[in-house]
Scaffold this motif. Structure first.
Motif: not given
Ligand code: TXA
Ligand code: MG
Length: 347
Positions: A266-280
């Protein structure tokens, strides 16, 4: 107190900097841009002014401040017994994103060194910073201009988010070029020792002086670093952060698996990632892109702003994509590990 915002458009606009210099001469605090991050400056020869820095930042008083100078002559006034190796490093990399730890002269107050016999000295490669130091007429004690424990600010807006109302002024000179704090090199040991990795890499240092060591304490969470500030949880966003590390090919699948698990809780999720990974990544993940994973200088420049973005959101957890620990990547990963409190998943 009202915090004045002094916007500088011309690189060396001395006239516009005069009010800032005046605040510093009266013992006040002024945040200013450097090529690494924004610093929170005070007269570095005035113990009371230095103490005001600790108070504004909520910084533990055993964590020494570094002194910022505008010219080489100032270094010999603040330090003594400077070794040949130290002089070589200074000649090669100053002005630039490096802080050298030297034996201190008595003129440096205890409030600045935290009672140590050594002093950190840095000559920023930033016209506004050096002009402000010249106008103030004294070395400026300046830690990063954030509340203690928070990511260092790389814009004037980030400084204000932490310190508005607590400091006399912020000089707005735009974004910082490097985005990570300076490399700290202890030059009081026989072999120079890197206490904090930065944009002047181990490889660059070794190119000038041959042998350099890395403070063994940088290896993990349970160690005792020689730079007092490196022991605190640092650079952290407000939500807990978990690092994912391993081969590039495993990153997307690894992230998706962790995201699915956290969602099930039930968590709200954040991600700090590369542009390559973000697309997925799924669209309901709050994503901050720190740049291309092929460009570590871009990652360094954007890292802290990416982490600060999450403070305007209500995410419960942030997943962060790691990068290779070589060259500038060593500094990037050092900061990310600290931001995560060493919560690391190896893929
Ligand atoms: O890029 C930078 O270095 C920025 C900009 C503003 O110049 N400043 C900065 O300062 O990062 P601060 O205070 O956030 O980090 C300085 C670090 C702390 O970890 C402190 O413990 C360490 O330098 N340090 C200062 N004096 C020292 C000394 N005499 N011996 C060992 N470590 C020292
Ligand atoms: Mg700091």
């Amino acid at each position: 107190m009202e915090t004045k915002v002094i916007a500088i458009t011309e690189k060396s606009d001395a006239l516009a900097l005069l009010p800032a210099a005046e605040i510093l001469q009266k013992g006040g605090l002024v945040a200013f841009p450097t090529e690494t991050v924004y610093g929170l400056g005070a007269n570095g020869l005035d113990a009371e002014a230095a103490k005001a820095i600790y108070q504004a930042k909520g910084r533990p008083s055993d964590n020494p401040l570094i002194l910022h100078v505008a010219d080489f002559a100032a270094i010999d006034k603040l330090a003594c017994n400077i070794s040949d190796i130290a002089r070589k490093l200074i000649a090669a990399f100053c002005p630039g994103p490096i802080t050298v730890i030297l034996n201190r002269n008595r003129i440096v107050p205890d409030a600045v060194t935290g009672g140590l016999d050594t002093v950190g000295i840095r000559m920023p490669n930033h016209e506004i910073a050096r002009e402000l130091i010249r106008l103030a007429g004294v070395p400026l004690a300046a830690p990063s201009a954030n509340t203690s424990g928070r990511p260092s600010p790389t814009t004037a807006q980030a400084v204000l988010a932490d310190l508005q109302g607590k400091i006399g002024a912020v000089v707005d000179g735009g974004s910082c070029a490097f985005g990570l704090e300076s490399t700290i090199v202890d030059c009081t040991s026989e072999v120079p020792t890197v206490l904090r990795p930065g944009a002047i890499t181990l490889e660059m240092l070794a190119g000038v002086v041959g042998e350099v060591k890395l403070d063994p304490a940088l290896a993990g969470a349970d160690s005792k670093p020689k730079a007092p500030g490196m022991k605190y949880t640092h650079y952290a966003p407000k939500a807990p952060m978990i690092m994912l590390e391993g081969a590039k090919e495993k990153m997307v699948a690894g992230l998706l698996a962790e995201i699915a698990k956290a969602k099930a809780e039930g968590k709200k999720i954040g991600a700090v990632v590369s542009s390559e990974t973000a697309k997925n990544l799924p669209t309901d993940v709050v994503t901050a892109v720190y740049g291309s994973r092929e460009k570590v200088d871009e990652i360094a420049m954007n890292l802290y702003e990416s982490l600060r973005k999450f403070d305007q959101t209500d995410v419960d957890v942030i997943f962060a994509e790691g990068t290779a620990e070589v060259g500038l990547g060593l500094a990037v990963m050092n900061r990310m590990h600290k931001a995560s409190g060493y919560r690391i998943i190896n893929l």
